[in-house]
Design a protein around this motif. Structure first.
Motif, mmCIF file in Angstrom:
data_model
loop_
_atom_site.group_PDB
_atom_site.id
_atom_site.type_symbol
_atom_site.label_atom_id
_atom_site.label_comp_id
_atom_site.label_asym_id
_atom_site.label_seq_id
_atom_site.Cartn_x
_atom_site.Cartn_y
_atom_site.Cartn_z
ATOM 1 N N VAL A 66 0.845 -1.191 0.000
ATOM 2 C CA VAL A 66 0.000 0.000 0.000
ATOM 3 C C VAL A 66 0.883 1.244 0.000
ATOM 4 O O VAL A 66 1.925 1.286 0.642
ATOM 5 N N VAL A 68 0.768 5.041 1.001
ATOM 6 C CA VAL A 68 -0.039 5.936 1.829
ATOM 7 C C VAL A 68 0.498 7.355 1.695
ATOM 8 O O VAL A 68 1.693 7.595 1.849
ATOM 9 N N GLN A 96 -4.921 6.117 0.431
ATOM 10 C CA GLN A 96 -4.191 4.862 0.309
ATOM 11 C C GLN A 96 -4.479 4.271 -1.057
ATOM 12 O O GLN A 96 -5.627 4.227 -1.495
#
Length: 171
Positions: A66, A68, A96
């Motif tokens: 991910v 972010v 995200q």
């Protein structure tokens, strides 16, 4: 695969869900597991199941990788002399993004709860994960070999140009 709500947890206040929803590991399944849920709109359970699957796949993808981006802003201001007034603000924004190719995802369980919410349990088996890691490694190894080959060809071309004083090397 439908399941009963014999052993259960609570999805929302007073809405029982199968234990596998709250604790996927209780199923004994091995691998990477995720659950998802979606409310059926106008009784369309198929669309709700698709949305629940989408939610669970997002969870799987974000567990693997991910990106972010976050920003937080906080401040406190005091105004007044005798009648002091404090103002405070705290603002937090995050985004995200996950970009993953998920191979070997299987739907293990699904059911519809009393309130019409469709829940699913999906996962990638341990063997699929192992195979994915091997394939990724082999692909990266192949790309590395191609790059090394191109670099070696470039060094050879540079050496031929240096020796011959030629600006171009014939293939």
């Amino acid at each position: 695969m439908q399941s009963s709500v014999e052993e259960h947890c609570f999805f929302a206040a007073e809405v029982a869900a199968p234990l596998w929803y709250c604790n996927p590991e209780s199923t004994g399944l091995e691998g990477l597991l995720a659950t998802g849920s979606a409310q059926a709109v106008s009784g369309n359970a198929d669309m709700a199941r698709d949305r629940a699957m989408h939610s669970a796949r997002n969870d799987l993808a974000m567990r693997l990788e991910v990106d972010v981006r976050a920003m937080t802003e906080s401040w406190i201001r005091q105004t007044g002399f005798e009648n002091i007034v404090l103002e405070s603000v705290h603002e937090s924004v995050s985004r995200q993004v996950a970009s993953q190719t998920l191979r070997g995802v299987q739907r293990y369980r699904h059911t519809t709860l009393e309130d019409g919410t469709v829940i699913v349990l999906i996962g990638i088996s341990r063997e699929s994960l192992r195979q994915s890691v091997i394939t990724t490694y082999e692909n990266e190894e192949a790309l590395h070999q191609i790059l090394q080959s191109k670099e070696a060809q470039q060094r050879l071309d540079d050496e031929i140009r240096r020796i011959t004083g030629s600006a171009q090397v014939q293939p």
